[in-house]
Enzyme design. Structure first.
Site, PDB file in Angstrom:
ATOM      1  N   ASN A 178       0.854  -1.187   0.000  1.00  0.00           N
ATOM      2  CA  ASN A 178       0.000   0.000   0.000  1.00  0.00           C
ATOM      3  C   ASN A 178       0.900   1.251   0.000  1.00  0.00           C
ATOM      4  O   ASN A 178       1.606   1.533   0.964  1.00  0.00           O
ATOM      5  CB  ASN A 178      -0.886  -0.059   1.259  1.00  0.00           C
ATOM      6  CG  ASN A 178      -1.806   1.131   1.391  1.00  0.00           C
ATOM      7  OD1 ASN A 178      -1.449   2.253   1.065  1.00  0.00           O
ATOM      8  ND2 ASN A 178      -3.008   0.871   1.883  1.00  0.00           N
TER       9      ASN A 178
ATOM     10  N   GLY B  76       0.269   4.390   0.145  1.00  0.00           N
ATOM     11  CA  GLY B  76      -0.069   5.403   1.149  1.00  0.00           C
ATOM     12  C   GLY B  76       0.541   5.058   2.494  1.00  0.00           C
ATOM     13  O   GLY B  76       1.090   5.907   3.199  1.00  0.00           O
ATOM     14  N   LYS B  77       0.458   3.766   2.838  1.00  0.00           N
ATOM     15  CA  LYS B  77       1.039   3.327   4.115  1.00  0.00           C
ATOM     16  C   LYS B  77       2.562   3.480   4.079  1.00  0.00           C
ATOM     17  O   LYS B  77       3.160   3.956   5.045  1.00  0.00           O
ATOM     18  CB  LYS B  77       0.711   1.853   4.358  1.00  0.00           C
ATOM     19  CG  LYS B  77      -0.668   1.594   4.923  1.00  0.00           C
ATOM     20  CD  LYS B  77      -0.705   0.154   5.388  1.00  0.00           C
ATOM     21  CE  LYS B  77      -2.026  -0.261   5.950  1.00  0.00           C
ATOM     22  NZ  LYS B  77      -1.977  -1.631   6.480  1.00  0.00           N
TER      23      LYS B  77
ATOM     24  N   GLU C 112      -1.967 -14.581   4.089  1.00  0.00           N
ATOM     25  CA  GLU C 112      -3.417 -14.593   4.335  1.00  0.00           C
ATOM     26  C   GLU C 112      -3.700 -13.725   5.556  1.00  0.00           C
ATOM     27  O   GLU C 112      -2.884 -13.670   6.472  1.00  0.00           O
ATOM     28  CB  GLU C 112      -3.857 -16.011   4.665  1.00  0.00           C
ATOM     29  CG  GLU C 112      -4.093 -16.865   3.445  1.00  0.00           C
ATOM     30  CD  GLU C 112      -4.788 -18.148   3.872  1.00  0.00           C
ATOM     31  OE1 GLU C 112      -6.026 -18.158   3.910  1.00  0.00           O
ATOM     32  OE2 GLU C 112      -4.047 -19.089   4.206  1.00  0.00           O
TER      33      GLU C 112
ATOM     34  N   ASP D 261      -1.491  -3.621  10.729  1.00  0.00           N
ATOM     35  CA  ASP D 261      -2.855  -3.810  10.267  1.00  0.00           C
ATOM     36  C   ASP D 261      -3.682  -2.664  10.817  1.00  0.00           C
ATOM     37  O   ASP D 261      -3.524  -2.284  11.978  1.00  0.00           O
ATOM     38  CB  ASP D 261      -3.423  -5.161  10.714  1.00  0.00           C
ATOM     39  CG  ASP D 261      -4.565  -5.587   9.799  1.00  0.00           C
ATOM     40  OD1 ASP D 261      -4.334  -5.711   8.587  1.00  0.00           O
ATOM     41  OD2 ASP D 261      -5.700  -5.780  10.284  1.00  0.00           O
TER      42      ASP D 261
ATOM     43  N   GLY E  31      -7.064   6.021   1.241  1.00  0.00           N
ATOM     44  CA  GLY E  31      -8.173   5.265   1.827  1.00  0.00           C
ATOM     45  C   GLY E  31      -9.375   6.139   2.146  1.00  0.00           C
ATOM     46  O   GLY E  31      -9.868   6.894   1.315  1.00  0.00           O
ATOM     47  N   TYR E  32      -9.845   6.056   3.379  1.00  0.00           N
ATOM     48  CA  TYR E  32     -11.061   6.761   3.804  1.00  0.00           C
ATOM     49  C   TYR E  32     -10.797   8.212   4.230  1.00  0.00           C
ATOM     50  O   TYR E  32     -11.713   8.889   4.701  1.00  0.00           O
ATOM     51  CB  TYR E  32     -11.726   5.996   4.961  1.00  0.00           C
ATOM     52  CG  TYR E  32     -12.150   4.586   4.587  1.00  0.00           C
ATOM     53  CD1 TYR E  32     -13.375   4.357   3.949  1.00  0.00           C
ATOM     54  CD2 TYR E  32     -11.326   3.495   4.839  1.00  0.00           C
ATOM     55  CE1 TYR E  32     -13.758   3.075   3.585  1.00  0.00           C
ATOM     56  CE2 TYR E  32     -11.697   2.197   4.475  1.00  0.00           C
ATOM     57  CZ  TYR E  32     -12.912   2.006   3.848  1.00  0.00           C
ATOM     58  OH  TYR E  32     -13.283   0.744   3.479  1.00  0.00           O
TER      59      TYR E  32
ATOM     60  N   HIS F 256      -3.905   7.280  14.254  1.00  0.00           N
ATOM     61  CA  HIS F 256      -3.754   5.923  14.777  1.00  0.00           C
ATOM     62  C   HIS F 256      -2.370   5.360  14.433  1.00  0.00           C
ATOM     63  O   HIS F 256      -1.673   4.823  15.273  1.00  0.00           O
ATOM     64  CB  HIS F 256      -4.868   5.048  14.197  1.00  0.00           C
ATOM     65  CG  HIS F 256      -4.955   5.078  12.688  1.00  0.00           C
ATOM     66  ND1 HIS F 256      -4.835   6.231  11.957  1.00  0.00           N
ATOM     67  CD2 HIS F 256      -5.121   4.085  11.774  1.00  0.00           C
ATOM     68  CE1 HIS F 256      -4.945   5.960  10.665  1.00  0.00           C
ATOM     69  NE2 HIS F 256      -5.109   4.662  10.526  1.00  0.00           N
TER      70      HIS F 256
END
Ligand code: IMP
Length: 200
Positions: free
Chosen positions: A9, A11-12, A43, A72, A154-155, A181
């Site tokens: 990702n 952005g991360k 997974e 996560d 993302g959001y 966060h």
């Protein structure tokens, strides 16, 4: 010191590198795991952010030449019983785009008054398939009725943070990192690493 990560990702990854600069003063460099593209993705079968972060950290650290962390994170919306939660990345389907996820979120919240939500992040540090420690952070906000801003990922264009009077997509990466966060979890992790705590 090099600290490996296994995220794809973008952005991360940008935020991981900014956090290393901000919280460890450049003493720690975040690098993607070599050959990440050739490693079958881990997974994610956990029902909590912590379980998934640990699962990823143990899996990828077996393949890393040194210390690795996995993270996560996601969005929990109160009116949706905590959804999308651990399914945040794949809310609108297995390979959903940020736009599709945001659209679905707005649909599900149409006509709902309680728009309170929070972002949660858990980072797990591991080496050679052994868990060293986890670090976590959370930040409360509210979901707007339409997107605002073009920063973040993302959001973020829907996540309104009251103390800023703005969404996370309307502020600089540095301002978001100071309160987010991910910023909270990574600040603890980088400060702990920079203090040499893992060597004891
Ligand atoms: P993960 O890669 O499985 O941890 O999925 C994390 C997902 O949660 C991302 O793809 C985003 O949809 C959402 N998310 C987590 N942190 C943030 C953030 O800081 N801003 C916006 N969305 C986030």
């Amino acid at each position: 010191m090099i600290l490996y990560c296994a995220t794809t990702n973008a952005g991360k990854l940008r935020e991981f590198r900014l956090a290393a600069q901000s919280f460890a003063g450049g003493r720690i460099r975040v690098e993607q795991l070599p050959d990440l593209g050739r490693i079958p993705p881990c997974e994610e079968t956990g029902s909590t952010f912590e379980e998934n972060a640990i699962q990823k950290a143990l899996y990828y650290s077996r393949l890393a030449p040194g210390l690795l962390f996995a993270e996560d994170s996601g969005l929990e919306v109160n009116a949706l019983g905590g959804a999308p939660g651990v399914f945040s990345a794949r809310f609108a389907g297995p390979a959903a785009t940020d736009e599709a996820n945001n659209r679905l979120l707005l649909e599900k919240l149409r006509g709902i008054e309680d728009r309170s939500a929070r972002y949660v992040c858990v980072a797990a540090l591991a080496e050679g398939g052994r868990l060293i420690r986890t670090f976590s952070g959370a930040v409360a906000g509210r979901i707007l009725e339409s997107p605002r801003g073009s920063g973040g990922f993302g959001y973020d264009p829907l996540f309104y943070y009251e103390p800023f009077g703005a969404t996370f997509a309307e502020v600089s990466a540095e301002r978001k990192m100071a309160v987010s966060h991910r910023g909270q979890a990574l600040r603890q992790m980088f400060e702990w690493l920079a203090a040499g705590a893992q060597e004891g």
